[in-house]
Design an enzyme around this catalytic site. Structure first.
Site, mmCIF file in Angstrom:
data_model
loop_
_atom_site.group_PDB
_atom_site.id
_atom_site.type_symbol
_atom_site.label_atom_id
_atom_site.label_comp_id
_atom_site.label_asym_id
_atom_site.label_seq_id
_atom_site.Cartn_x
_atom_site.Cartn_y
_atom_site.Cartn_z
ATOM 1 N N ASP A 61 4.439 -30.353 -125.599
ATOM 2 C CA ASP A 61 4.890 -30.611 -124.224
ATOM 3 C C ASP A 61 5.863 -31.786 -124.245
ATOM 4 O OD1 ASP A 61 3.756 -33.146 -123.499
ATOM 5 O OD2 ASP A 61 1.900 -32.232 -122.796
ATOM 6 N N TYR A 95 5.991 -34.793 -123.403
ATOM 7 C CA TYR A 95 5.596 -36.162 -123.738
ATOM 8 C C TYR A 95 5.269 -36.335 -125.220
ATOM 9 C CZ TYR A 95 4.736 -36.532 -118.698
ATOM 10 O OH TYR A 95 4.857 -36.512 -117.347
ATOM 11 N N LYS A 96 5.138 -35.239 -125.930
ATOM 12 C CA LYS A 96 4.567 -35.320 -127.272
ATOM 13 C C LYS A 96 5.594 -35.698 -128.343
ATOM 14 C CE LYS A 96 0.322 -34.192 -126.097
ATOM 15 N NZ LYS A 96 0.135 -33.984 -124.667
ATOM 16 N N THR A 97 5.077 -35.983 -129.543
ATOM 17 C CA THR A 97 5.901 -36.512 -130.627
ATOM 18 C C THR A 97 7.100 -35.622 -130.950
ATOM 19 O OG1 THR A 97 3.905 -37.464 -131.515
ATOM 20 C CG2 THR A 97 5.810 -37.468 -132.971
ATOM 21 N N MET A 98 6.888 -34.322 -130.964
ATOM 22 C CA MET A 98 8.038 -33.406 -130.972
ATOM 23 C C MET A 98 7.813 -32.426 -129.828
ATOM 24 S SD MET A 98 7.400 -30.965 -134.310
ATOM 25 C CE MET A 98 8.008 -29.441 -133.564
#
Ligand SMILES: *Cc1c(COP(=O)(O)O)cnc(C)c1O
Length: 398
Positions: free
Chosen positions: A183, A185-188
């Protein structure tokens, strides 16, 4: 918010490959797609990156959890251990599968405490979901061995530590199954998206069938004639997500290494402040450095320091009072406010259900005096200066 800081020409190029063929679906249309299979390629590259045998792209991390729980045959009547400090999706996925999430205490890494697993296990317990919160691994080897002893499946929720590892093994590949979220907000990121990973062919097959209405994905016969074993639903990843995922995956190691540098500098500054300690890292090497967790002697000091940092333009998160990441704060969970009016699966469950803070003393104590800083992948020198001098000034008031 790392991956979303880096969306650029690499992602555009991958997406254009898809738009040029016009085939947005991962299956079928073999002639029209001219050899472009982005989701398949993303799954293969991701599995290679993690060192996992199988990876299945799905629509979100939440969907990945539900697909994995279903593949593991978790359903009505079952209980699943989940940490008190978590994102709500893990609890929701267990409920979506018809099972009951059992709130479990956390250790000094702020992840699921293997020692507190044992007293939460009942005759209904079928699985445990260690969540690698805020970028860093749970004590996964001990969790796996406690789970083995009690014949529980282990599903790693690695939505928040993509690219992280535990003693050299990538997170998400250590339990029976693992999931990731892409999603925004995530790291990728792929905007929305998720991945189910496993080394077990049978579990992979069940996940694959379930995520696409039961289709057995037999290219020899074509989609309309494919066989099926179980009923499923639609959690298919689309080609645009797969395309963005391929470009983002190539940036993942860079993201983690940049975060580690930034985190290291800030951590050193905080380390000079009397009374400040740090979240325990079970494997500092395997930390993805998306967050910096640090603690003060008590809640009053933590809140005071948080205010002093805020006055200097530095935001921190106090998760004990966060609406979405601490189970005792979820009034709709505690009140069994299910979307279905029958309160399924809570009502009628044979075991006891307890989301009170009395059962999680460590979470209450640790989260009560912990602050988190979000680590970006890009930071201007002036901003870093502001943070370092802000920490120094804020510490004078402690
Ligand atoms: C983000 C997240 C999820 C859900 O992922 P989505 O892709 O947003 O559905 C699940 N578990 C944890 C711990 C998360 O942080």
């Amino acid at each position: 918010m790392p991956g979303n800081e880096l969306i650029g020409k690499e992602e555009i190029r991958e997406v254009m490959d898809v738009l040029e063929t016009g085939v947005l679906m991962r299956y079928e249309f073999d002639e029209r797609r001219k050899g472009v299979y982005k989701v398949r390629e993303f799954e293969e590259a991701f599995a290679r990156y993690l060192g996992a045998r199988h990876a299945l792209g799905v629509t979100s991390g939440s969907a990945a959890l539900k697909v994995a729980l279903t593949a593991l045959d978790i359903g009505p009547g079952d209980e699943v251990l989940v940490p008190a400090f978590d994102f709500i999706a893990t609890y929701e996925a267990v409920l979506e599968a018809g099972a009951i999430p059992v709130m479990t205490d956390i250790d000094e890494s702020l992840n699921l405490d293997p020692a507190s697993m044992e007293n939460r296990i009942t005759e209904y317990t079928k699985a445990v979901i260690p969540v690698h919160m805020c970028g860093a691994p749970a004590e996964i080897d001990v969790i796996v061995s406690v789970a083995k002893k009690h014949n529980l499946a282990v599903l790693e929720d690695n939505a928040q530590a993509c690219g992280g590892s535990y003693r050299g093994t990538k997170l998400g590949t250590i339990g029976d199954m693992g999931i990731l979220s892409f999603d925004y907000y995530k790291t990728m990121t792929t905007g929305e998206g998720g991945m189910v990973v496993t080394n077990n062919k049978h579990l992979y097959d069940r996940a694959d069938w379930y995520h696409d209405h039961g289709h057995d994905h037999n290219p020899a016969v074509g989609r309309a004639l494919e066989g099926r074993t179980i009923l499923g639903f639609n959690y298919r990843m689309n080609e645009l997500q797969g395309a963005v995922g391929l470009a983002q995956l190539r940036k993942l190691d860079y993201i983690v290494s940049e975060q580690k540098k930034i985190k290291g500098v800030i951590k050193e500054a905080l380390g000079r402040v009397d009374g400040i300690g740090f979240r325990t890292l079970h494997d500092p090497e395997g930390d993805t450095a998306t967050f910096l967790g640090f603690n003060l002697p008590d809640a009053a000091a933590a809140k005071k320091f948080q205010g002093a940092l805020k006055d200097r333009g530095i935001d921190t998160i106090y998760y004990k009072e966060n609406a979405w990441h601490y189970a005792p704060n979820w009034e709709h969970l505690i009140g069994w406010a299910t979307a279905n009016s029958k309160q399924f699966p809570f009502a009628g469950h044979k075991g006891s259900i307890d989301y009170g803070v009395g059962s999680i003393p460590q979470a209450e104590e640790l989260l009560g005096r912990t602050l988190f800083m979000i680590i970006p992948v890009k930071m201007a020198d002036e901003r870093m200066e502001q943070i370092l001098s802000g920490i120094e000034k804020a510490s004078k008031g402690l």
